[in-house]
Design an enzyme around this catalytic site. Sequence first.
Site, mmCIF file in Angstrom:
data_model
loop_
_atom_site.group_PDB
_atom_site.id
_atom_site.type_symbol
_atom_site.label_atom_id
_atom_site.label_comp_id
_atom_site.label_asym_id
_atom_site.label_seq_id
_atom_site.Cartn_x
_atom_site.Cartn_y
_atom_site.Cartn_z
ATOM 1 N N HIS A 50 0.856 5.302 -2.264
ATOM 2 C CA HIS A 50 1.084 4.708 -3.572
ATOM 3 C C HIS A 50 -0.256 4.504 -4.281
ATOM 4 C CE1 HIS A 50 5.304 2.798 -2.708
ATOM 5 N NE2 HIS A 50 5.267 4.094 -2.474
ATOM 6 N N GLU A 52 -1.501 1.949 -5.842
ATOM 7 C CA GLU A 52 -2.187 0.695 -5.527
ATOM 8 C C GLU A 52 -2.952 0.802 -4.214
ATOM 9 O OE1 GLU A 52 1.742 -0.446 -7.638
ATOM 10 O OE2 GLU A 52 1.034 1.118 -6.291
ATOM 11 N N CYS A 85 3.231 -2.825 -1.932
ATOM 12 C CA CYS A 85 2.037 -2.851 -2.784
ATOM 13 C C CYS A 85 1.761 -4.250 -3.319
ATOM 14 C CB CYS A 85 2.167 -1.846 -3.910
ATOM 15 S SG CYS A 85 2.069 -0.150 -3.303
#
Length: 143
Positions: A50, A52, A85
């Site tokens: 991801h 993040e 996240c």
Amino acid sequence: MTDETYMRRAIDLASRNLGRTGENPAVGCVLVRDGAVVGEGVTGEGGRPHAEELALAQAESSAAGATAYVTLEPCGARSSGAAACAERLARAGVSEVVIACEDASRYAAGAGALRLRAAGVVVRLGLLEAEARALYADYRPAV
């Protein structure tokens, strides 16, 4: 630089991987501390890692006290069972998360923002929402 400048950078990052992230949306994340970008990320090809995660890895300890600009609400849970996240951002000590638009996915759907707020992170929602929302016109979240 302004909040809009950093969010536009996150939108630009996300746009680079549109159509390359499988069922996951292409998300952009920019971490800013003391007026300097300390980390950036975009959802990887196939949907992992991801955005993040990548931005936090780049920022390392500089993430503490930073503001994260994210095009889509950080996940509050992960289908894989890995740390979400929102949890990663809070654990890294990010002080504020600015989110362009909410994510209707069952892995976010307000849970990401709620998890951040519960950890004491300031959350602002809706910055450049229309611009970011255009990225997700074809995104069909898991509900």
